[in-house]
Motif scaffolding. Structure first.
Motif, short mmCIF file in Angstrom:
data_model
loop_
_atom_site.label_atom_id
_atom_site.label_comp_id
_atom_site.label_asym_id
_atom_site.label_seq_id
_atom_site.Cartn_x
_atom_site.Cartn_y
_atom_site.Cartn_z
N GLN A 3 0.83 -1.20 0.00
CA GLN A 3 0.00 0.00 0.00
C GLN A 3 0.86 1.24 0.00
O GLN A 3 1.87 1.30 0.70
CB GLN A 3 -0.90 0.03 1.24
CG GLN A 3 -2.13 -0.85 1.15
CD GLN A 3 -3.10 -0.57 2.28
OE1 GLN A 3 -2.69 -0.44 3.43
NE2 GLN A 3 -4.38 -0.49 1.97
N LEU A 4 0.44 2.22 -0.78
CA LEU A 4 1.03 3.55 -0.74
C LEU A 4 -0.05 4.50 -0.26
O LEU A 4 -1.12 4.58 -0.87
CB LEU A 4 1.52 3.98 -2.12
CG LEU A 4 2.57 3.11 -2.82
CD1 LEU A 4 2.96 3.73 -4.15
CD2 LEU A 4 3.78 2.91 -1.94
N VAL A 5 0.24 5.22 0.80
CA VAL A 5 -0.76 6.11 1.38
C VAL A 5 -0.20 7.53 1.41
O VAL A 5 0.82 7.79 2.06
CB VAL A 5 -1.16 5.66 2.79
CG1 VAL A 5 -2.18 6.64 3.38
CG2 VAL A 5 -1.74 4.26 2.76
N TYR A 32 12.86 1.03 -5.39
CA TYR A 32 13.80 1.70 -6.29
C TYR A 32 13.35 3.16 -6.44
O TYR A 32 13.42 3.92 -5.50
CB TYR A 32 13.90 0.95 -7.60
CG TYR A 32 14.45 -0.44 -7.37
CD1 TYR A 32 13.60 -1.55 -7.27
CD2 TYR A 32 15.81 -0.66 -7.20
CE1 TYR A 32 14.10 -2.82 -7.00
CE2 TYR A 32 16.32 -1.92 -6.94
CZ TYR A 32 15.45 -2.99 -6.84
OH TYR A 32 15.95 -4.24 -6.57
N THR A 33 12.86 3.55 -7.56
CA THR A 33 12.43 4.94 -7.73
C THR A 33 11.09 5.17 -7.05
O THR A 33 10.19 4.34 -7.14
CB THR A 33 12.33 5.29 -9.22
OG1 THR A 33 13.61 5.11 -9.83
CG2 THR A 33 11.88 6.73 -9.42
N MET A 34 10.98 6.29 -6.37
CA MET A 34 9.70 6.75 -5.82
C MET A 34 9.43 8.14 -6.38
O MET A 34 10.35 8.83 -6.83
CB MET A 34 9.76 6.84 -4.29
CG MET A 34 10.07 5.55 -3.59
SD MET A 34 9.95 5.70 -1.79
CE MET A 34 8.16 5.56 -1.56
N ALA A 97 5.71 4.17 -6.67
CA ALA A 97 6.92 3.48 -6.24
C ALA A 97 7.17 2.28 -7.15
O ALA A 97 6.25 1.51 -7.43
CB ALA A 97 6.80 3.03 -4.80
N ASP A 98 8.40 2.16 -7.58
CA ASP A 98 8.85 0.99 -8.33
C ASP A 98 9.58 0.10 -7.35
O ASP A 98 10.63 0.50 -6.82
CB ASP A 98 9.78 1.44 -9.46
CG ASP A 98 10.37 0.27 -10.23
OD1 ASP A 98 11.54 0.35 -10.63
OD2 ASP A 98 9.65 -0.73 -10.42
N LEU A 99 9.03 -1.08 -7.07
CA LEU A 99 9.60 -1.87 -5.99
C LEU A 99 9.52 -3.36 -6.26
O LEU A 99 8.74 -3.81 -7.11
CB LEU A 99 8.88 -1.53 -4.67
CG LEU A 99 7.39 -1.83 -4.56
CD1 LEU A 99 7.14 -3.25 -4.09
CD2 LEU A 99 6.72 -0.85 -3.61
N THR A 108 7.85 -3.86 -9.76
CA THR A 108 6.51 -3.50 -10.23
C THR A 108 6.17 -2.10 -9.76
O THR A 108 6.61 -1.69 -8.68
CB THR A 108 5.47 -4.48 -9.66
OG1 THR A 108 5.84 -5.82 -10.04
CG2 THR A 108 4.07 -4.18 -10.20
N ASP A 109 5.41 -1.40 -10.57
CA ASP A 109 4.93 -0.06 -10.20
C ASP A 109 3.71 -0.17 -9.30
O ASP A 109 2.77 -0.90 -9.60
CB ASP A 109 4.53 0.71 -11.46
CG ASP A 109 5.59 1.69 -11.89
OD1 ASP A 109 5.39 2.33 -12.94
OD2 ASP A 109 6.60 1.84 -11.18
N TYR A 110 3.71 0.62 -8.23
CA TYR A 110 2.55 0.74 -7.36
C TYR A 110 2.16 2.20 -7.25
O TYR A 110 3.01 3.10 -7.33
CB TYR A 110 2.84 0.18 -5.97
CG TYR A 110 2.94 -1.32 -5.94
CD1 TYR A 110 4.15 -1.96 -6.22
CD2 TYR A 110 1.84 -2.11 -5.64
CE1 TYR A 110 4.24 -3.33 -6.21
CE2 TYR A 110 1.93 -3.49 -5.62
CZ TYR A 110 3.13 -4.09 -5.91
OH TYR A 110 3.23 -5.46 -5.90
N TRP A 111 0.84 2.40 -7.06
CA TRP A 111 0.31 3.76 -6.98
C TRP A 111 -0.54 3.93 -5.73
O TRP A 111 -1.24 3.01 -5.31
CB TRP A 111 -0.58 4.06 -8.20
CG TRP A 111 0.15 4.12 -9.49
CD1 TRP A 111 0.42 3.09 -10.33
CD2 TRP A 111 0.73 5.29 -10.08
NE1 TRP A 111 1.14 3.53 -11.41
CE2 TRP A 111 1.34 4.90 -11.30
CE3 TRP A 111 0.79 6.63 -9.72
CZ2 TRP A 111 2.00 5.78 -12.14
CZ3 TRP A 111 1.45 7.52 -10.56
CH2 TRP A 111 2.04 7.10 -11.75
N GLY A 112 -0.47 5.13 -5.18
CA GLY A 112 -1.40 5.48 -4.13
C GLY A 112 -2.72 5.92 -4.71
O GLY A 112 -2.88 6.03 -5.94
#
Length: 121
Positions: A3-5, A32-34, A97-99, A108-112
């Motif tokens: 989760q990205l909050v 990695y990149t945020m 976030a790429d993590l 994988t890319d994640y989004w809030g």
């Protein structure tokens, strides 16, 4: 599950400042990149700023000279200090976030879900 909050959005007058924060949680091996992207009404999502794991920043044209991105790898957080805000900065701001969740798997890319910033007098 990751989760990205985001937090820190709100209403601010032109010329004012806001600080956005984003915390990543869950099964995370390495980030990695945020960074931050934004989407204004009727417009496509655009880059605001990203920052590598080694804290090398990259800014979109609209952010240069006014916004500062930073991160804390120990806390899995990324922040965006926004100064000299203008009505054109009004948008929903999304954390990205790429993590990797585990060693040996692709990142994988994640989004809030986004936090709304409104710049208005």
């Amino acid at each position: 599950q990751v989760q990205l909050v985001e937090s820190g959005g709100g209403l601010v007058q032109p010329g004012g400042s806001l600080r956005l924060s984003c915390a990543a949680s869950g099964a995370i091996f390495r980030i990695y990149t945020m960074g931050w992207y934004r989407q204004a009404p009727g417009k496509e999502r655009e880059l605001v700023a990203t920052i590598t794991r080694l804290s090398s920043p990259n800014y979109g044209d609209s952010a240069k000279g006014r916004f500062t991105v930073s991160r804390d790898n120990a806390k899995n957080t990324v922040s965006l200090q926004m100064n000299s805000l203008e009505p054109e900065d009004t948008a929903v701001y999304y954390c990205n976030a790429d993590l990797k969740q585990y060693p040996g798997v692709p990142s994988t890319d994640y989004w809030g879900k986004g936090t709304r910033v409104t710049v208005s007098s």
